[in-house]
Design a protein around this motif. Structure first.
Motif, PDB file in Angstrom:
ATOM      1  N   PRO A  54      18.210  -0.608   2.734  1.00  0.00           N
ATOM      2  CA  PRO A  54      18.885  -1.495   1.781  1.00  0.00           C
ATOM      3  C   PRO A  54      20.363  -1.148   1.604  1.00  0.00           C
ATOM      4  O   PRO A  54      20.798  -0.026   1.878  1.00  0.00           O
ATOM      5  CB  PRO A  54      18.117  -1.252   0.485  1.00  0.00           C
ATOM      6  CG  PRO A  54      17.656   0.168   0.596  1.00  0.00           C
ATOM      7  CD  PRO A  54      17.364   0.388   2.054  1.00  0.00           C
ATOM      8  N   ASP A  55      21.109  -2.109   1.117  1.00  0.00           N
ATOM      9  CA  ASP A  55      22.503  -1.885   0.731  1.00  0.00           C
ATOM     10  C   ASP A  55      22.603  -1.525  -0.738  1.00  0.00           C
ATOM     11  O   ASP A  55      23.545  -0.849  -1.156  1.00  0.00           O
ATOM     12  CB  ASP A  55      23.319  -3.159   0.993  1.00  0.00           C
ATOM     13  CG  ASP A  55      23.245  -3.605   2.438  1.00  0.00           C
ATOM     14  OD1 ASP A  55      23.846  -2.933   3.290  1.00  0.00           O
ATOM     15  OD2 ASP A  55      22.559  -4.613   2.713  1.00  0.00           O
ATOM     16  N   LEU A  56      21.629  -2.001  -1.520  1.00  0.00           N
ATOM     17  CA  LEU A  56      21.648  -1.793  -2.960  1.00  0.00           C
ATOM     18  C   LEU A  56      20.261  -1.416  -3.452  1.00  0.00           C
ATOM     19  O   LEU A  56      19.267  -1.939  -2.953  1.00  0.00           O
ATOM     20  CB  LEU A  56      22.071  -3.084  -3.683  1.00  0.00           C
ATOM     21  CG  LEU A  56      23.419  -3.697  -3.325  1.00  0.00           C
ATOM     22  CD1 LEU A  56      23.476  -5.128  -3.825  1.00  0.00           C
ATOM     23  CD2 LEU A  56      24.533  -2.879  -3.952  1.00  0.00           C
ATOM     24  N   LEU A  57      20.206  -0.526  -4.440  1.00  0.00           N
ATOM     25  CA  LEU A  57      18.946  -0.192  -5.096  1.00  0.00           C
ATOM     26  C   LEU A  57      18.972  -0.762  -6.508  1.00  0.00           C
ATOM     27  O   LEU A  57      19.974  -0.636  -7.218  1.00  0.00           O
ATOM     28  CB  LEU A  57      18.745   1.328  -5.129  1.00  0.00           C
ATOM     29  CG  LEU A  57      18.636   2.003  -3.754  1.00  0.00           C
ATOM     30  CD1 LEU A  57      18.513   3.511  -3.920  1.00  0.00           C
ATOM     31  CD2 LEU A  57      17.452   1.456  -2.961  1.00  0.00           C
ATOM     32  N   LEU A  58      17.889  -1.380  -6.888  1.00  0.00           N
ATOM     33  CA  LEU A  58      17.821  -2.101  -8.157  1.00  0.00           C
ATOM     34  C   LEU A  58      16.900  -1.389  -9.143  1.00  0.00           C
ATOM     35  O   LEU A  58      15.755  -1.097  -8.827  1.00  0.00           O
ATOM     36  CB  LEU A  58      17.304  -3.527  -7.923  1.00  0.00           C
ATOM     37  CG  LEU A  58      18.153  -4.406  -6.992  1.00  0.00           C
ATOM     38  CD1 LEU A  58      17.432  -5.713  -6.717  1.00  0.00           C
ATOM     39  CD2 LEU A  58      19.527  -4.667  -7.599  1.00  0.00           C
ATOM     40  N   GLU A  59      17.402  -1.173 -10.321  1.00  0.00           N
ATOM     41  CA  GLU A  59      16.622  -0.556 -11.389  1.00  0.00           C
ATOM     42  C   GLU A  59      16.159  -1.624 -12.383  1.00  0.00           C
ATOM     43  O   GLU A  59      16.702  -2.728 -12.440  1.00  0.00           O
ATOM     44  CB  GLU A  59      17.457   0.501 -12.114  1.00  0.00           C
ATOM     45  CG  GLU A  59      17.940   1.643 -11.225  1.00  0.00           C
ATOM     46  CD  GLU A  59      16.834   2.616 -10.825  1.00  0.00           C
ATOM     47  OE1 GLU A  59      15.703   2.479 -11.352  1.00  0.00           O
ATOM     48  OE2 GLU A  59      17.096   3.493 -10.003  1.00  0.00           O
ATOM     49  N   ASP A  60      15.169  -1.268 -13.173  1.00  0.00           N
ATOM     50  CA  ASP A  60      14.616  -2.180 -14.164  1.00  0.00           C
ATOM     51  C   ASP A  60      15.709  -2.694 -15.103  1.00  0.00           C
ATOM     52  O   ASP A  60      16.541  -1.918 -15.594  1.00  0.00           O
ATOM     53  CB  ASP A  60      13.534  -1.450 -14.961  1.00  0.00           C
ATOM     54  CG  ASP A  60      12.773  -2.368 -15.893  1.00  0.00           C
ATOM     55  OD1 ASP A  60      12.595  -3.549 -15.545  1.00  0.00           O
ATOM     56  OD2 ASP A  60      12.347  -1.894 -16.966  1.00  0.00           O
ATOM     57  N   GLU A  61      15.712  -3.996 -15.340  1.00  0.00           N
ATOM     58  CA  GLU A  61      16.602  -4.703 -16.261  1.00  0.00           C
ATOM     59  C   GLU A  61      18.051  -4.779 -15.774  1.00  0.00           C
ATOM     60  O   GLU A  61      18.934  -5.227 -16.509  1.00  0.00           O
ATOM     61  CB  GLU A  61      16.528  -4.118 -17.675  1.00  0.00           C
ATOM     62  CG  GLU A  61      15.123  -4.224 -18.267  1.00  0.00           C
ATOM     63  CD  GLU A  61      15.059  -3.836 -19.731  1.00  0.00           C
ATOM     64  OE1 GLU A  61      16.062  -3.341 -20.275  1.00  0.00           O
ATOM     65  OE2 GLU A  61      13.988  -4.048 -20.336  1.00  0.00           O
TER      66      GLU A  61
END
Length: 253
Positions: free
Chosen positions: A126-133
């Motif tokens: 991935p290019d970006l990691l996404l966290e909750d909210e």
């Protein structure tokens, strides 16, 4: 915001259009790349570079299989939960990937679809990691919700202004009844995710394998009642078969 719904190989494809920028709510399967590309270029009349972001809600073949190649074609960034790249790691992970690709072909056959090339790299980059909210970059009206249970890294995507929610595989349908998906790797987390979605009171729910439904039409209590108390996945099914076989053999002596 316009939401375009395309028919994919075995799942629905959700393409968000905001002006001339596009967001793909899931990474599709490898077999869906031409469908997405043709729609962008010929139906919307945009260049492939209009696709800015691809979210991978989880690593199964119909949700992650097209992500890498679509990035190469469009220049879009790939985003996922931090746990997603590790899902198919190691020997057991690679075995699970083989099983999941085979299951995708099985589902396609049940749907009357021909066998297509769906193989993809099981380790997402991935290019970006996404966290909750977290809010999606370049698409601030969309918020990430961490809704694990089906896997340990499932994401749902919440359109804040309209209270519409894409929940991928959190709910599926068997014999016209809404049920938990297979697998459910983390039963307690799955139940918490369902309760979280219910508490949001979404105006509209979007699913990977169902037609959209009004949030108020979903009987969450019924789905929760069907949720397993123990993990329901490849490994536990295999372990139960082995235990059953050993018990049968010991009982036969």
């Amino acid at each position: 915001m316009q939401l375009h719904i395309l028919k994919g190989y075995i799942q629905n494809i959700y393409l968000v259009q905001q002006g001339e920028s596009l967001l793909l709510l899931d990474g599709c399967s490898r077999a869906d790349i031409a469908t997405v590309s043709d729609f962008i270029q010929h139906t919307l009349g945009l260049s492939l570079s209009a696709l800015k972001l691809i979210v991978v809600t989880h690593m199964h073949p119909d949700h992650a299989g097209g992500a890498h190649k679509l990035r190469r074609l469009t220049g879009a960034r790939i985003a996922c939960h931090p746990k997603a790249p590790r899902w198919y790691g190691g020997v057991l992970g690679r075995t699970a990937h083989l099983i999941d690709v085979s299951l995708t072909w099985w589902v396609a056959n049940r749907l009357g679809k021909p066998k297509r090339h769906i193989w993809y790299n099981p380790i997402l980059k991935p290019d970006l990691l996404l966290e909750d909210e977290q809010y999606l970059p370049d698409f601030p009206d969309w918020q990430v919700l961490y809704t694990p249970g089906h896997t340990d890294h499932d994401l749902s995507l919440w359109h804040i202004p309209t209270k519409q929610l894409y929940i991928a595989d959190l709910i599926v349908s068997v014999k016209k009844r809404l049920v938990p998906p297979y697998p459910v790797c983390h039963p307690n987390q799955y139940k918490q995710s369902l309760q979280r979605v219910n508490a949001l009171q979404p105006s509209q729910l979007y699913f990977a394998h169902l037609l959209p439904k009004a949030g108020s039409s979903i009987n969450f209590a019924d789905i929760l009642a069907q949720a397993p108390t123990l993990p329901k996945n490849h490994w536990h099914s295999m372990k139960n078969r082995i235990i059953h076989a050993l018990g049968w053999q010991s009982g036969s002596h």
